[in-house]
Design a protein around this motif. Structure first.
Motif, PDB file in Angstrom:
ATOM      1  N   TYR A 183      40.831  27.854  27.027  1.00 53.96           N
ATOM      2  CA  TYR A 183      41.254  29.081  26.350  1.00 53.96           C
ATOM      3  C   TYR A 183      41.483  30.118  27.452  1.00 53.96           C
ATOM      4  CZ  TYR A 183      39.701  26.756  22.138  1.00 53.96           C
ATOM      5  OH  TYR A 183      39.558  25.853  21.107  1.00 53.96           O
ATOM      6  N   ASP A 184      42.720  30.473  27.658  1.00 54.97           N
ATOM      7  CA  ASP A 184      43.110  31.302  28.791  1.00 54.97           C
ATOM      8  C   ASP A 184      42.678  32.755  28.615  1.00 54.97           C
ATOM      9  OD1 ASP A 184      44.512  31.489  31.314  1.00 54.97           O
ATOM     10  OD2 ASP A 184      45.992  32.694  30.231  1.00 54.97           O
ATOM     11  N   LEU A 185      42.113  33.320  29.683  1.00 55.27           N
ATOM     12  CA  LEU A 185      41.716  34.729  29.686  1.00 55.27           C
ATOM     13  C   LEU A 185      42.595  35.562  30.611  1.00 55.27           C
ATOM     14  CD1 LEU A 185      37.863  34.145  29.910  1.00 55.27           C
ATOM     15  CD2 LEU A 185      39.076  35.093  27.938  1.00 55.27           C
ATOM     16  N   GLY A 186      43.384  34.892  31.438  1.00 52.05           N
ATOM     17  CA  GLY A 186      44.256  35.606  32.372  1.00 52.05           C
ATOM     18  C   GLY A 186      44.019  35.153  33.799  1.00 52.05           C
ATOM     19  N   GLU A 187      44.803  35.702  34.709  1.00 53.29           N
ATOM     20  CA  GLU A 187      44.646  35.324  36.108  1.00 53.29           C
ATOM     21  C   GLU A 187      44.819  36.530  37.020  1.00 53.29           C
ATOM     22  OE1 GLU A 187      47.538  32.199  36.396  1.00 53.29           O
ATOM     23  OE2 GLU A 187      49.165  33.595  36.849  1.00 53.29           O
ATOM     24  N   ILE A 188      44.261  36.386  38.208  1.00 53.73           N
ATOM     25  CA  ILE A 188      44.344  37.437  39.223  1.00 53.73           C
ATOM     26  C   ILE A 188      44.853  36.797  40.510  1.00 53.73           C
ATOM     27  CG2 ILE A 188      43.036  39.088  40.619  1.00 53.73           C
ATOM     28  CD1 ILE A 188      41.076  39.379  38.287  1.00 53.73           C
ATOM     29  N   TYR A 189      45.854  37.415  41.088  1.00 51.47           N
ATOM     30  CA  TYR A 189      46.404  36.912  42.349  1.00 51.47           C
ATOM     31  C   TYR A 189      45.488  37.317  43.499  1.00 51.47           C
ATOM     32  CZ  TYR A 189      49.608  36.295  46.292  1.00 51.47           C
ATOM     33  OH  TYR A 189      50.183  35.922  47.478  1.00 51.47           O
ATOM     34  N   TRP A 190      45.232  36.359  44.413  1.00 49.23           N
ATOM     35  CA  TRP A 190      44.414  36.663  45.586  1.00 49.23           C
ATOM     36  C   TRP A 190      45.316  37.017  46.769  1.00 49.23           C
ATOM     37  CZ3 TRP A 190      39.889  38.194  47.183  1.00 49.23           C
ATOM     38  CH2 TRP A 190      39.544  38.049  48.531  1.00 49.23           C
ATOM     39  N   SER A 191      45.911  36.031  47.379  1.00 49.31           N
ATOM     40  CA  SER A 191      46.875  36.214  48.472  1.00 49.31           C
ATOM     41  C   SER A 191      47.311  34.819  48.923  1.00 49.31           C
ATOM     42  CB  SER A 191      46.265  36.987  49.655  1.00 49.31           C
ATOM     43  OG  SER A 191      45.415  36.146  50.416  1.00 49.31           O
ATOM     44  N   LYS A 192      48.082  34.763  49.989  1.00 52.14           N
ATOM     45  CA  LYS A 192      48.488  33.449  50.520  1.00 52.14           C
ATOM     46  C   LYS A 192      47.395  32.855  51.401  1.00 52.14           C
ATOM     47  CE  LYS A 192      53.434  33.919  50.069  1.00 52.14           C
ATOM     48  NZ  LYS A 192      54.764  33.739  50.661  1.00 52.14           N
ATOM     49  N   ASN A 193      46.424  33.655  51.759  1.00 54.55           N
ATOM     50  CA  ASN A 193      45.302  33.170  52.575  1.00 54.55           C
ATOM     51  C   ASN A 193      44.237  32.524  51.687  1.00 54.55           C
ATOM     52  OD1 ASN A 193      46.503  34.288  54.888  1.00 54.55           O
ATOM     53  ND2 ASN A 193      45.608  36.293  54.382  1.00 54.55           N
ATOM     54  N   THR A 194      43.543  31.545  52.264  1.00 48.48           N
ATOM     55  CA  THR A 194      42.473  30.871  51.516  1.00 48.48           C
ATOM     56  C   THR A 194      41.385  31.882  51.163  1.00 48.48           C
ATOM     57  OG1 THR A 194      42.909  28.852  52.761  1.00 48.48           O
ATOM     58  CG2 THR A 194      40.803  28.978  51.575  1.00 48.48           C
ATOM     59  N   PRO A 195      41.013  31.959  49.890  1.00 50.66           N
ATOM     60  CA  PRO A 195      39.975  32.931  49.498  1.00 50.66           C
ATOM     61  C   PRO A 195      38.600  32.504  49.968  1.00 50.66           C
ATOM     62  CG  PRO A 195      40.685  31.642  47.595  1.00 50.66           C
ATOM     63  CD  PRO A 195      41.555  31.222  48.747  1.00 50.66           C
ATOM     64  N   PRO A 196      37.691  33.466  50.093  1.00 52.63           N
ATOM     65  CA  PRO A 196      36.301  33.117  50.455  1.00 52.63           C
ATOM     66  C   PRO A 196      35.650  32.281  49.349  1.00 52.63           C
ATOM     67  CG  PRO A 196      36.671  35.495  50.548  1.00 52.63           C
ATOM     68  CD  PRO A 196      37.864  34.890  49.878  1.00 52.63           C
ATOM     69  N   LYS A 197      34.566  31.607  49.708  1.00 48.69           N
ATOM     70  CA  LYS A 197      33.808  30.844  48.704  1.00 48.69           C
ATOM     71  C   LYS A 197      33.072  31.822  47.784  1.00 48.69           C
ATOM     72  CE  LYS A 197      33.173  26.794  51.624  1.00 48.69           C
ATOM     73  NZ  LYS A 197      32.215  25.913  52.307  1.00 48.69           N
ATOM     74  N   TRP A 198      32.833  31.363  46.553  1.00 54.03           N
ATOM     75  CA  TRP A 198      32.076  32.176  45.603  1.00 54.03           C
ATOM     76  C   TRP A 198      30.656  32.425  46.134  1.00 54.03           C
ATOM     77  CZ3 TRP A 198      35.458  34.300  42.769  1.00 54.03           C
ATOM     78  CH2 TRP A 198      36.506  33.599  42.181  1.00 54.03           C
TER      79      TRP A 198
END
Length: 200
Positions: A183-198
């Protein structure tokens, strides 16, 4: 007349004690029936052990019955667990968009869940702690503490889209379809770089 009654009563008590060599004491049953006027009315009005025991049991029932959690309780815990997952590297970057675009939908999904379950089940629901780290999806689950099953699972998936970059896809799963549907809630763009770990 009252003094005469007291004198006779005291004389009888002493006489019986002397004659019975102390086997019959002034606290014996016969003295309780001897003079009803001597009974203190407050003793008669005092609650019995049974009444006291019943009162304690009623107190235990009242104390043990915790109030029903509200939607606000779940929403507050949900927000806390979300920011724990985001950590100090991701949280500040996505906070504004998360608050305006994603979290209102999480609140709505929580409210619908709370409405669907009955009071008995609602009493046992809790928000899980310890969101998953690394690149795992789990943000938090709402769990039935009695059956130890998840009622609803809130996740965020990190997606790498070629030539576009990384997105955070927020969604949830419910027990009603055995957690199979997103069930989709939406999305957020990060960047072209690999994001940090949670949790970092």
């Amino acid at each position: 007349m009252i003094d005469l009654k007291k004198w006779i009563y005291k004389s009888l008590v002493v006489s019986v004690a002397l004659l019975s060599f102390g086997l019959i004491t002034p606290k014996h049953e016969i003295w309780a029936n001897f003079d009803e006027d001597r009974l203190d009315k407050s003793v008669l009005d005092r609650p019995s052990d049974n009444h006291i025991s019943a009162a304690y049991q009623l107190d235990d029932i009242i104390v043990d019955e915790k109030p029903l959690p509200t939607t606000d309780d779940f929403v507050s815990a949900a927000k806390e667990q979300s920011y724990i997952k985001f950590g100090t590297k991701v949280g500040p970057v996505i906070e504004q968009q998360f608050e305006t675009d994603i979290f209102p939908k999480i609140e709505e999904a929580i409210a619908m869940t709370v409405e669907r379950v009955g009071d008995e089940k609602l009493r046992n629901l809790t928000v899980s702690e310890k969101p998953s780290g690394d690149y795992s999806e789990k943000i938090f689950h709402i769990v039935d503490g009695q059956s130890k099953t998840d009622v609803i699972r809130f996740h965020v998936r990190t997606e790498n889209r070629p030539f576009d970059g990384y997105y955070y896809n927020f969604h949830y799963h419910t027990f009603e379809d055995n957690y199979s549907k997103h069930y989709d809630l939406g999305e957020i763009y990060w960047s072209k770089n690999t994001p940090p770990k949670w949790l970092s």
